[in-house]
Design a protein around this motif. Structure first.
Motif, PDB file in Angstrom:
ATOM      1  N   ILE A 151     -23.291  91.541-175.854  1.00 34.90           N
ATOM      2  CA  ILE A 151     -23.404  92.925-175.416  1.00 34.90           C
ATOM      3  C   ILE A 151     -22.302  93.735-176.092  1.00 34.90           C
ATOM      4  O   ILE A 151     -21.142  93.329-176.122  1.00 34.90           O
ATOM      5  N   THR A 152     -22.704  94.865-176.651  1.00 35.49           N
ATOM      6  CA  THR A 152     -21.773  95.778-177.299  1.00 35.49           C
ATOM      7  C   THR A 152     -21.722  97.068-176.515  1.00 35.49           C
ATOM      8  O   THR A 152     -22.761  97.606-176.115  1.00 35.49           O
ATOM      9  N   VAL A 153     -20.518  97.567-176.289  1.00 39.05           N
ATOM     10  CA  VAL A 153     -20.309  98.842-175.608  1.00 39.05           C
ATOM     11  C   VAL A 153     -19.691  99.793-176.621  1.00 39.05           C
ATOM     12  O   VAL A 153     -18.565  99.589-177.077  1.00 39.05           O
TER      13      VAL A 153
ATOM     14  N   LYS B 140     -15.260  96.968-167.727  1.00 37.89           N
ATOM     15  CA  LYS B 140     -14.656  96.243-166.604  1.00 37.89           C
ATOM     16  C   LYS B 140     -15.684  95.381-165.880  1.00 37.89           C
ATOM     17  O   LYS B 140     -15.408  94.227-165.552  1.00 37.89           O
ATOM     18  N   ARG B 141     -16.887  95.921-165.621  1.00 42.66           N
ATOM     19  CA  ARG B 141     -17.906  95.143-164.914  1.00 42.66           C
ATOM     20  C   ARG B 141     -18.300  93.907-165.717  1.00 42.66           C
ATOM     21  O   ARG B 141     -18.438  92.808-165.170  1.00 42.66           O
ATOM     22  N   LEU B 142     -18.499  94.068-167.012  1.00 46.81           N
ATOM     23  CA  LEU B 142     -18.851  92.923-167.860  1.00 46.81           C
ATOM     24  C   LEU B 142     -17.715  91.906-167.908  1.00 46.81           C
ATOM     25  O   LEU B 142     -17.949  90.698-167.777  1.00 46.81           O
ATOM     26  N   THR B 143     -16.507  92.380-168.070  1.00 46.53           N
ATOM     27  CA  THR B 143     -15.349  91.482-168.155  1.00 46.53           C
ATOM     28  C   THR B 143     -15.140  90.738-166.846  1.00 46.53           C
ATOM     29  O   THR B 143     -14.915  89.523-166.844  1.00 46.53           O
TER      30      THR B 143
ATOM     31  N   PRO C 294     -16.805  89.423-171.385  1.00 46.50           N
ATOM     32  CA  PRO C 294     -16.199  90.570-172.049  1.00 46.50           C
ATOM     33  C   PRO C 294     -17.073  91.014-173.231  1.00 46.50           C
ATOM     34  O   PRO C 294     -17.501  90.179-174.028  1.00 46.50           O
ATOM     35  N   PRO C 295     -17.360  92.299-173.313  1.00 45.37           N
ATOM     36  CA  PRO C 295     -18.248  92.774-174.368  1.00 45.37           C
ATOM     37  C   PRO C 295     -17.514  93.005-175.682  1.00 45.37           C
ATOM     38  O   PRO C 295     -16.279  93.053-175.720  1.00 45.37           O
TER      39      PRO C 295
ATOM     40  N   ALA D 176     -25.424  88.282-172.509  1.00 39.08           N
ATOM     41  CA  ALA D 176     -23.978  88.492-172.490  1.00 39.08           C
ATOM     42  C   ALA D 176     -23.219  87.281-173.001  1.00 39.08           C
ATOM     43  O   ALA D 176     -22.001  87.281-173.044  1.00 39.08           O
ATOM     44  N   ASN D 177     -23.890  86.243-173.377  1.00 36.69           N
ATOM     45  CA  ASN D 177     -23.220  85.015-173.831  1.00 36.69           C
ATOM     46  C   ASN D 177     -22.821  85.081-175.276  1.00 36.69           C
ATOM     47  O   ASN D 177     -23.345  85.739-176.057  1.00 36.69           O
TER      48      ASN D 177
END
Length: 84
Positions: free
Chosen positions: A2-4, A18-21, A26-27, A83-84
């Motif tokens: 996932i890229t932000v 923060k939610r992903l981490t 971590p994105p 997200a992996n």
């Protein structure tokens, strides 16, 4: 993965990261101004808010994208294994 794609001083960007981490995923974080994939998604979908978030499969193909802070989309992307 996932890229932000973020912009300066963006609370929704920080909340997404923060939610992903916190979920253990971590994105990859990019600058929206330098991220052609994010720019293309925003233009194609008429999105005007940050962040632009996209998930890619193991081949690097974008399979899901969204904009803004979207906990439901984040959770679905994690559940789908992007997200992996």
């Amino acid at each position: 993965m996932i890229t932000v794609a973020t912009v300066p001083n963006c609370q929704q960007c920080r909340a997404t990261i923060k939610r992903l981490t916190n979920a253990g995923h971590p994105p990859r974080v990019t600058n929206y101004q330098e991220d052609k994939t994010a720019q293309d998604a925003a233009i194609r979908n008429n999105w005007t808010s940050a962040p632009v978030v996209y998930a890619a499969n193991n081949n690097g193909d974008v399979v899901r994208s969204w904009h803004g802070y979207n906990p439901h989309a984040i959770d679905l992307a994690i559940q789908a294994g992007y997200a992996n």
